[in-house]
Enzyme design. Structure first.
Site, PDB file in Angstrom:
ATOM      1  N   PHE A 106       0.826  -1.221   0.000  1.00 19.26           N
ATOM      2  CA  PHE A 106       0.000   0.000   0.000  1.00 19.26           C
ATOM      3  C   PHE A 106       0.850   1.257   0.000  1.00 19.26           C
ATOM      4  O   PHE A 106       0.381   2.319  -0.401  1.00 19.26           O
ATOM      5  CB  PHE A 106      -0.945  -0.002   1.215  1.00 19.26           C
ATOM      6  CG  PHE A 106      -0.326   0.532   2.480  1.00 19.26           C
ATOM      7  CD1 PHE A 106       0.473  -0.274   3.267  1.00 19.26           C
ATOM      8  CD2 PHE A 106      -0.528   1.853   2.865  1.00 19.26           C
ATOM      9  CE1 PHE A 106       1.063   0.216   4.430  1.00 19.26           C
ATOM     10  CE2 PHE A 106       0.050   2.344   4.025  1.00 19.26           C
ATOM     11  CZ  PHE A 106       0.848   1.529   4.811  1.00 19.26           C
ATOM     12  N   LYS A 107       2.106   1.131   0.435  1.00 19.70           N
ATOM     13  CA  LYS A 107       2.969   2.315   0.493  1.00 19.70           C
ATOM     14  C   LYS A 107       3.229   2.913  -0.893  1.00 19.70           C
ATOM     15  O   LYS A 107       3.637   4.065  -0.992  1.00 19.70           O
ATOM     16  CB  LYS A 107       4.295   1.973   1.176  1.00 19.70           C
ATOM     17  CG  LYS A 107       4.151   1.732   2.669  1.00 19.70           C
ATOM     18  CD  LYS A 107       5.499   1.605   3.356  1.00 19.70           C
ATOM     19  CE  LYS A 107       5.359   1.555   4.865  1.00 19.70           C
ATOM     20  NZ  LYS A 107       4.871   0.241   5.354  1.00 19.70           N
TER      21      LYS A 107
END
Ligand SMILES: *Cc1c(COP(=O)(O)O)cnc(C)c1O
Length: 433
Positions: A106-107
């Site tokens: 998700f980063k």
């Protein structure tokens, strides 16, 4: 929009300044000066709006006229250029898969958005070459490296601890060509981090290079994480929704809480952690008491004093009762996490990584305690299982396959330097520019 420092000893900064500085001069985290409320009509029409339009409405007030509309739309389009599916796992339990980006975590979303903002601002910022310097325990490094892949005149240096990151993570950091300098450190993540800190305080370095961090506390990484809470809401029916967020530094969950404060109807949040459980203990007992940090199989969440928690306290005016009303905390050890990975695989045919499995566990525990059919539960899946291949294979007692998207980089030659001391890092930084 102006950003205040939560240490209250620096003057308010523009979005641009907050992005470039990362932390305020008084070392406080930046926080938007005004509460933003979205019109009810916007929330009610989410289902009929285009994704990019939704994200633009969500973030535009935080940026104001500092980035022109067309440019901002382009940045958003780049940021959410991959699918974010919501998969039904069990009755009333969904997984929001945030791991389809370039480094399967998700980063990617925050890192891409931040890289594009910094790239937009760089010419009016300094005539020196900009170097982004980060220490990573695994996921941040790859996401930052990829985020900056189209910003060729910004240099990227990534420090990672030797032998402490997974094979896929290492490949993602070390196979980007010359714009990323991958530096393997003989030591642990704390040593990497202390070297980075030293570089930021080194006068000789600062005279020659414009160093900047791509730290997760940066507002340009924090704010775009609101996007997928809105995009998830768009996809689900109108039940009451609970979001469970596997948490380490608490940036991801804090973005969800900000989304709620803007008007997104979210019933409750679950802060799901590994045994580094400072926040679940705080919510239960009312005492904020970080322990030492313990290493776990969900190592991106090995954080005992989460930086972003002060932002959550700010949103709730430091009121523990309000925090308890909105957030429940649960923590799980490695053994329980592995059992959850196995259970999801054998009974639902669903592969999860250890971080997402903790999100699932927290959600199940909460939903079972409520036993309320009007609730929908969504856990955020923050990384692809392949990034933690060894742990996942060990949990399910069988081998997993590499997805096609990753085979390509596994065959690439790793390219990195090795260092053991700060003086070696300094030499690399000074000679690179
Ligand atoms: C970074 C990370 C987390 C923790 O996110 P925070 O915003 O720091 O709470 C969870 N899962 C994975 C896979 C991560 O990389």
């Amino acid at each position: 929009m102006k950003y205040i420092s939560l240490n209250h000893n620096s003057s308010p900064a523009s979005f641009k300044k907050a992005v470039i500085n990362g932390l305020a001069p008084d070392k406080g985290l930046y926080f938007p000066e005004k509460n933003i409320k979205l019109p009810v009509s916007f929330i009610e029409s989410l289902k009929s709006l285009d994704d990019i339009e939704i994200c633009y409405e969500v973030i535009t007030s935080y940026i104001g006229d500092e980035i022109p509309k067309n440019k901002l739309l382009e940045i958003i389009k780049d940021t959410i250029s991959f699918k974010i599916p919501l998969k039904k796992i069990e009755q009333s339990i969904y997984s929001l898969e945030l791991f389809h980006g370039p480094t399967l975590a998700f980063k990617d979303i925050g890192a891409k958005f931040m890289a594009s903002c910094l790239n937009y601002f760089k010419d009016s910022y300094t005539s020196k070459k900009i170097t982004v310097l980060v220490a990573t325990s695994g996921d941040t490094g790859g996401a930052v490296a990829k985020g900056f892949s189209n910003t060729k005149d910004i240099d990227v240096c990534i420090l990672y601890p030797k032998g402490k990151i997974s094979e896929v993570q290492k490949k993602q950091i070390t196979t980007n060509g010359s714009y990323v300098n991958a530096i393997e450190v003989e030591g642990d993540f704390d040593l990497c981090q202390s070297m980075v800190k030293k570089a930021f305080n080194d006068e000789e370095i600062n005279r020659n290079i414009a160093l900047t961090s791509a730290n997760s506390i940066n507002v340009a990484r924090w704010l775009p994480q609101m996007f997928y809470y809105f995009l998830a809401y768009k996809k689900i029916n109108n039940k009451r929704n609970v979001f469970s967020v596997p948490s380490g530094n608490f940036g991801n969950i804090c973005a969800g809480i900000l989304a709620k404060s803007m008007g997104l109807p979210i019933d409750h949040f679950i802060a799901a952690t590994n045994i580094n459980d400072t926040i679940p203990r705080y919510i239960k007992e009312g005492i904020f008491e970080p322990n030492n940090t313990y290493p776990t199989i969900s190592n991106a969440m090995d954080v005992s004093n989460p930086s972003n928690f002060v932002r959550i306290q700010k949103i709730y005016n430091n009121d523990l009762q309000k925090i308890r009303k909105n957030i429940s905390g649960f923590s799980y050890d490695d053994k329980t996490t592995k059992q959850a990975i196995k259970k999801l695989f054998t009974s639902e045919n669903y592969l999860t990584d250890p971080h997402s499995a903790i999100g699932y566990l927290g959600l199940k525990e909460y939903m079972e305690s409520k036993n309320d059919e009007s609730l929908n539960g969504i856990f955020l899946s923050t990384a692809h299982s392949i990034k933690f291949k060894d742990v996942v294979e060990d949990s399910i007692s069988s081998k997993i396959k590499y997805p096609a998207s990753i085979k390509n980089i596994l065959n690439k030659e790793s390219n990195n330097q090795s260092i053991g001391s700060y003086s070696e890092l300094k030499e690399i930084l000074l000679n690179r520019n």
